[in-house]
Design an enzyme around this catalytic site. Sequence first.
Site: not given
Length: 464
Positions: A11, A15, A139, A227, A332, A350
Amino acid sequence: MKVMGLILAAGQGKRMKSKLYKVLHPVCGKPMVGHMADVLEQLKTDRNVVIVGHGAEAVQAYLGDRAEYTLQAEQLGTGHAVLQAQPLLGQEDGITVVVCGDTPLVQQSTLSKMIELHQERNAAATILTADMAVPQGYGRIIRSADGSVSKIVEQKDCTPEENQVREINTGTYCFDNRKLFAALSKVSNNNAQNEYYLTDVIGILKGEGEGVEAFCTEDPAEAIGVNDRLALAEAERMMRERILRQHMVNGVTLIDPSSTYIDAHVTIGSDTIIYPGSHLRGNTVIGENCLIGPGADITDSALANKVCVKYAVLTEAEVGEASTIGPYAYLRPGAKLGSHVKIGDFVEIKNATLGDHSKVSHLSYVGDAVVGTNVNIGCGAITVNYDGFNKALTEIEDDAFVGSNVNLIAPVKVGKGAYVVAGSTITHEVPEGDLAIARERQVNKAGYANKIKARFKAKKEQKD
């Protein structure tokens, strides 16, 4: 018996109003379709097939070789979507579990119970249902007078009486595989949407005298299909609560669960305490007896036992036992700390390794460096690792002392037990045991400060 998994992920998700394909929207740090792939793998399915459509390449790139794929080029309904798998699965004997790629709250334990009921009753189809206080949009499960499943009616096709039914179809099923594809060939699109509904297979099987069962989940959250952004936020909330609950059951203390955010794959040891405002993301692993937060943001990092992290950000970092991070520190990618290391306020690490018992207490940057054990790096010290073109390495050996406001211009090495005096800019190696001073000698100009003040005072009087 062979069990196959089928994920409906074709799908478009209009929306969502997003450039990101719907099933790739994350819930608790993982795309929805990833949650469903995990569930099928936990079931130990023999084959998994994903029906792709819009965004097919992105879904395949994310899931990789975890599944087989088939394309639904035109979206003509759920029945049409499943039919696209016929070339792959149509000749298989066994059970096919059909799930939607946008129902991330479905659990493996529920599917296992549904399959068990399906096999016990020798059913042609078993529907996962839920009792919803507000069934709007779902449903309805229509049952016969004897309580058996008669059919599923989509919301838009419900009569007023059917619309009052609270038991709903979650969109998750298991089928006898051969009977599924035989029934799909008889599905029509004579409905309000002009689509081929997978739900119509239930009526067809019933009409042929086949057994249809329903397994009602104990957790209605498993029915949620995402949705739009509202449903996405609701799914995030429910899954987060589920995750937090499991951590607490496992012996983790959450001071305020409502302000604690933990992704699905995070692992936390017992007796660790998580303070409010903390975000634990990705594949983070935290040991036992740790203190995390407040305000910790940790991503894809590994923390040993007894680590303390407060108001700090860690990304792809490794932290050894009993080390402390923060407040206001930043580790990091590539930061690797030994045990009993101290990283204090406004320190950034880092791509650097720090040995046991070393400390960088405040206002410093250590990048692209190898630091030994029991090293002290003073306030404001910096490894100058980038010349505008290339990164270079700084080495600081065991027991060295780097004073405040020192610049170490990489590539450079400070030897074992060496001492670098505060305010120095180091461009050459400091041998073991040596003391390095690299700053201009101080000169005092006698009475010069008073002369400057007098000059400024005279200028001000002239203006006035």
